[in-house]
Write a protein that holds these residues in place. Structure first.
Motif, short mmCIF file in Angstrom:
data_model
loop_
_atom_site.label_atom_id
_atom_site.label_comp_id
_atom_site.label_asym_id
_atom_site.label_seq_id
_atom_site.Cartn_x
_atom_site.Cartn_y
_atom_site.Cartn_z
N ILE A 20 -29.40 -1.87 9.45
CA ILE A 20 -27.97 -1.53 9.42
C ILE A 20 -27.38 -1.79 8.03
O ILE A 20 -26.66 -0.95 7.48
CB ILE A 20 -27.20 -2.30 10.51
N GLU A 21 -27.70 -2.95 7.45
CA GLU A 21 -27.15 -3.31 6.14
C GLU A 21 -27.57 -2.35 5.03
O GLU A 21 -26.84 -2.13 4.08
CB GLU A 21 -27.58 -4.73 5.76
N ASN A 22 -28.77 -1.80 5.14
CA ASN A 22 -29.31 -0.96 4.08
C ASN A 22 -29.28 0.52 4.41
O ASN A 22 -29.96 1.31 3.75
CB ASN A 22 -30.74 -1.39 3.75
N GLU A 23 -28.50 0.90 5.41
CA GLU A 23 -28.39 2.32 5.76
C GLU A 23 -27.91 3.11 4.55
O GLU A 23 -26.95 2.74 3.88
CB GLU A 23 -27.41 2.51 6.92
N MET A 48 -20.60 2.16 17.94
CA MET A 48 -21.72 1.24 18.18
C MET A 48 -22.87 1.69 17.29
O MET A 48 -23.23 2.86 17.30
CB MET A 48 -22.16 1.29 19.64
N LEU A 49 -23.43 0.77 16.51
CA LEU A 49 -24.55 1.09 15.64
C LEU A 49 -25.84 0.57 16.27
O LEU A 49 -25.92 -0.60 16.64
CB LEU A 49 -24.36 0.46 14.26
N ARG A 60 -33.60 4.49 10.74
CA ARG A 60 -32.33 5.22 10.84
C ARG A 60 -31.38 4.40 11.68
O ARG A 60 -31.78 3.44 12.36
CB ARG A 60 -32.52 6.61 11.43
N VAL A 61 -30.12 4.75 11.63
CA VAL A 61 -29.11 4.09 12.45
C VAL A 61 -28.45 5.14 13.32
O VAL A 61 -27.88 6.11 12.82
CB VAL A 61 -28.05 3.36 11.58
#
Length: 146
Positions: free
Chosen positions: A97-100, A131-132, A119-120
């Motif tokens: 999530i942080e590096n999307e 919502m991720l 992927r997210v």
């Protein structure tokens, strides 16, 4: 009762079954109405699980059942018990999530150390809140985060 030979992978099952039928990859592709690339990807282990359409076509071309092909497909429970100790799946999800969107971000599979394809997924709940959901799959082995 007919003895069923166990193959370790879908790739080996397809390749050996095709050869027993006396078919080349091109011949199997024509018989299944699939591309040679699709057959090649299955036999080389690039494709670890199949869409229902491809599975049906392949079963018909190989003169086997859908169930027999499913036995050798990617198993969602593969990674349990095979992930190296100390690996935190929740931490991996947070990193995804942080590096999307970060093209240089590379996350390695905790099973085989190959590159994970990440992927997210963006979904909304009933109250329209975003919502991720981080997703990942290994480029080489059946490991996945769903």
């Amino acid at each position: 009762m007919k003895e069923v030979k166990k193959y370790p992978t879908l790739a080996q099952f397809v390749s050996e079954t095709r050869e027993k039928l006396g078919l080349s990859q091109i011949g199997l592709a024509k018989k299944c109405n699939l591309t040679v690339d699709e057959i090649s990807n299955i036999e080389s282990g690039v494709e670890l699980f199949l869409s229902s359409t491809i599975r049906q076509k392949l079963a018909k071309g190989l003169k086997t059942s859908l169930g027999e092909i499913k036995i050798y497909e990617k198993n969602e429970d593969f990674h349990f018990g095979r992930v190296k100790s100390g690996v935190d799946i929740e931490e991996m999800k947070n990193l995804i999530i942080e590096n999307e969107g970060n093209k240089g971000f590379v996350l390695l599979c905790p099973v085989c150390q190959s590159k994970l394809i990440t992927r997210v997924a963006r979904m909304y709940d009933l109250e329209d809140n975003l919502m991720l959901h981080p997703k990942a799959r290994c480029s080489k082995c059946p490991f996945q985060i769903t």
